[in-house]
Every structure is written in structure tokens, then in C-alpha cells.
Design an enzyme around this catalytic site. Structure first.
Site, PDB file in Angstrom:
ATOM      1  N   PHE A   1     -45.916  42.018  16.204  1.00 46.57           N
ATOM      2  CA  PHE A   1     -45.434  43.395  16.199  1.00 46.57           C
ATOM      3  C   PHE A   1     -44.657  43.652  14.919  1.00 46.57           C
ATOM      4  CE2 PHE A   1     -42.052  46.524  17.435  1.00 46.57           C
ATOM      5  CZ  PHE A   1     -42.890  47.616  17.561  1.00 46.57           C
ATOM      6  N   GLY A   2     -45.092  44.660  14.170  1.00 44.87           N
ATOM      7  CA  GLY A   2     -44.418  45.046  12.935  1.00 44.87           C
ATOM      8  C   GLY A   2     -43.627  46.326  13.134  1.00 44.87           C
ATOM      9  N   TYR A   3     -42.366  46.346  12.711  1.00 41.93           N
ATOM     10  CA  TYR A   3     -41.521  47.522  12.899  1.00 41.93           C
ATOM     11  C   TYR A   3     -40.701  47.857  11.657  1.00 41.93           C
ATOM     12  CZ  TYR A   3     -38.072  43.826  13.578  1.00 41.93           C
ATOM     13  OH  TYR A   3     -37.281  42.716  13.408  1.00 41.93           O
ATOM     14  N   GLY A   4     -40.879  47.048  10.588  1.00 37.54           N
ATOM     15  CA  GLY A   4     -40.174  47.274   9.332  1.00 37.54           C
ATOM     16  C   GLY A   4     -41.191  47.355   8.204  1.00 37.54           C
ATOM     17  N   SER A   5     -41.030  46.513   7.213  1.00 40.30           N
ATOM     18  CA  SER A   5     -41.956  46.541   6.076  1.00 40.30           C
ATOM     19  C   SER A   5     -43.366  46.106   6.453  1.00 40.30           C
ATOM     20  CB  SER A   5     -41.431  45.648   4.943  1.00 40.30           C
ATOM     21  OG  SER A   5     -41.288  44.306   5.377  1.00 40.30           O
TER      22      SER A   5
ATOM     23  N   GLU B   1     -40.297  35.786   7.370  1.00 39.47           N
ATOM     24  CA  GLU B   1     -39.331  36.341   8.315  1.00 39.47           C
ATOM     25  C   GLU B   1     -38.240  35.348   8.732  1.00 39.47           C
ATOM     26  OE1 GLU B   1     -39.498  39.462   8.837  1.00 39.47           O
ATOM     27  OE2 GLU B   1     -41.460  39.783   7.935  1.00 39.47           O
TER      28      GLU B   1
END
Length: 232
Positions: free
Chosen positions: A10-14, A86
């Protein structure tokens, strides 16, 4: 997902606009029980040692929903890349949660998510939006300016999810844009965009123009051009 046995992240930033690795399918959606907050410091991508930028993390909040993307990982290289980006460099840890697609065309499925907690050595914690924006406007690192990180994420939201409002993200975005305008900063330069200017006038022999060395400086790049770059 039923038709995939691969791991999803799940990506929520860059990750939503700069994943940095080859992925399979991509779905827009959300996770429940988490809130996006710019409470994590960063000294390796959007800041430098002793002068960290502000990047997004997720905090556990029962009634909150966070929108982003689920990306299908293909091969161990992708996971290795993310673990380094990350965890090793960013100070995040791994969690598993359930992802829901925005269009409800797929049943919920598990995704890997990277989150930072107060135990992280890069943790900065809560601050008012204008305080966070000030740190963003004055921070940059090897991956680019901190302004780019915030505004590209906000721009992705405005385009992909125009009906979704993220109060924390959008309030920081507004303060960042105000500070950029007030200080006459060149937004295109902050966003990592290069503008090629072609001279069309005839240069007289006695015409005094900046030297080649001067043209390569940051100051000359923004001189008399910055206000044209800013679109607020």
C-alpha cells in the site's frame, strides 16, 4: 486478490507518484484504521543529516480512512528495494492490513504497509500545519526538495480522487503554496522541473548579458522567471 498470489504493498506517500520499481497491477483505494500524518522526519531523501524534511507516515486511528494505491509486487527485487527504501533508509516498520478498492470492484485483500512510530529514530511527531509547511519549504535532500514531495502527493489526490478530502494533507499543501508565493520561490525549480529558455532577440556587441558561469547558478535560474513558474 483472488486472481493474484503475489504480495501487494500500500502506497500513501511518494509511492503513489514515484514508486521507483517495476510493479504489476495498480489499484486505487483505501485502508481503514489508519490516518496519514507528516510526522516522520527524513534525512536520506527529502532532507539531510541534522536538517530533516517531513514525510508521511500512518498512525493507527480506529475511525480514520487513508486513500492511496495498492501495487502488486513482482519478484524479490521489488520487496528488497522497498525494504531498503522504507526501513533501512526511512525508519519504517512493516504491517499487514486490508485494502479496499475505491470502485468496490474487488473484495478486500491484504497488503503490506510501511509505517513509522514514535520509536523511530527519525520521528518528529505532531505539529501545526503551518509549522510543518515551514520545515517542508526549507528542506531538501538527494531525492529532491521537500516541497515536491508534498505537492506531488496533493496533486495526485486532486486528479485521482477529486471527491476525497484529506484535511491534514491539504492544509499543509495550502500553507506550503502560500510560503512559496510569499518568498517568491521558483515552484518549477522546487518541483524538480527544468525549463529551457531559448533566446530569440539579436544580441548586440555591447550588450551585457550574464556569463556562462552565472547562467548555471540557482539565483540566475529563478531571476525574473520565478513568478511565471508559480501556479497557485
Amino acid at each position: 486478490m483472488d486472481e493474484s498470489t503475489n504480495l501487494w504493498v500500500f502506497g500513501y506517500g511518494s509511492l503513489v507518484w514515484k514508486p521507483g520499481f517495476q510493479h504489476g497491477k495498480l489499484l486505487v483505494g483505501y485502508v481503514n484504521g489508519f490516518a496519514r500524518r507528516f510526522w516522520q522526519g527524513n534525512e536520506t531523501h527529502r532532507g539531510t543529516p541534522g536538517k530533516p524534511g517531513r514525510v508521511a507516515t500512518l498512525i493507527e486511528e480506529a475511525k480514520s480512512t487513508t486513500y492511496g494505491v495498492a501495487m502488486e509486487l513482482q519478484g524479490e527485487e521489488a520487496l528488497d528495494y522497498l525494504n531498503n527504501r522504507e526501513m533501512t533508509l526511512g525508519g519504517y516498520i512493516q504491517k499487514i492490513t486490508m485494502f479496499h478498492t475505491a470502485d468496490d470492484k474487488h473484495p478486500p485483500f491484504p497488503v503490506l504497509v510501511f509505517v513509522a512510530t514514535s520509536k523511530s529514530s527519525f520521528w518528529l511527531g505532531p505539529a501545526e500545519p503551518h509549522v510543518i509547511a515551514e520545515q517542508v519549504v526549507t528542506s531538501s535532500g538527494p531525492s529532491g526538495h521537500n516541497v515536491e514531495y508534498v505537492l506531488r502527493l496533493a496533486d495526485w489526490f486532486h486528479t485521482a480522487l477529486p471527491s476525497v478530502h484529506d484535511e491534514h494533507l491539504f492544509s499543509i499543501e495550502v500553507h506550503v503554496r502560500i510560503k512559496v508565493k510569499e518568498r517568491n520561490l521558483c515552484l518549477k525549480t522546487l518541483m524538480g522541473e527544468k525549463e529551457v529558455v531559448v533566446e530569440t532577440r539579436v544580441v548586440e556587441l555591447d550588450d551585457r548579458s550574464p556569463t556562462a558561469a552565472r547562467r548555471r547558478t540557482f539565483a540566475y535560474t529563478c531571476e525574473k522567471k520565478c513568478m511565471k513558474c508559480i501556479k497557485l
